[in-house]
Design a protein around this motif. Structure first.
Motif: not given
Length: 155
Positions: A23, A26-27, A44, A46, A48, A112, A122, A136
């Motif tokens: 995570a 990706i950020t 941003i 994320v 999860y 996700i 995300i 993304i």
């Protein structure tokens, strides 16, 4: 973007495994992508397994409800937040969300999906909603491609 293209993205951009370190990676990729291509800051998130694992506001970006709204839209629709946008004219439930201040009927939230199961979202907010979505997609394509290459090299 057509609904068919979007569904294809959602099927292709799924994970075999996902964790908090991924995570964060990706950020960081999203931040780099935005800095390279835009002059505006984004937020941003994320989300999860029922919690926010990354929340980041680039310098100059203020807190807004859009990240919360995009997360909720992804989790309830079980699709990208762009999915209800594309279907809001023909789908009764999504049409109700257009005027609902807790949903985001626009791009910028992506599911996700881990081993076929929805695990989170995300989200990017701050640009045009289609640009939020495309950032993304660009990052996930790179990250997932790099994972495949790494796994292929270790065999």
């Amino acid at each position: 973007m057509t609904i068919e293209e979007l569904v294809r993205q959602e099927k292709q951009l799924q994970f075999e495994g996902f964790d908090h370190e991924l995570a964060l990676a990706i950020t960081l990729e999203i931040i780099d992508e935005v800095k390279r291509n835009f002059d505006k800051p984004v937020g941003i998130r994320v989300y999860y397994e029922d919690k926010t694992v990354v929340h980041y506001l680039m310098n100059g970006r203020k807190t807004s409800p859009w990240l919360d709204r995009k997360v909720k839209t992804v989790l309830e629709s079980r699709h990208s937040s762009l999915y209800p946008f594309l279907l809001s004219g023909s789908h009764e439930e999504f049409a109700k969300w257009v005027d609902d201040p807790t949903h985001a009927i626009c791009g910028g939230g992506f599911p996700i999906i881990v081993q076929g199961e929805l695990k989170g979202a995300i989200c990017v907010s701050g640009l045009d909603h289609l640009a939020d979505h495309q950032i993304i997609i660009n990052v996930l394509e790179r990250v997932l491609n790099n994972q495949q290459v790494s796994q292929g090299n270790s065999i």
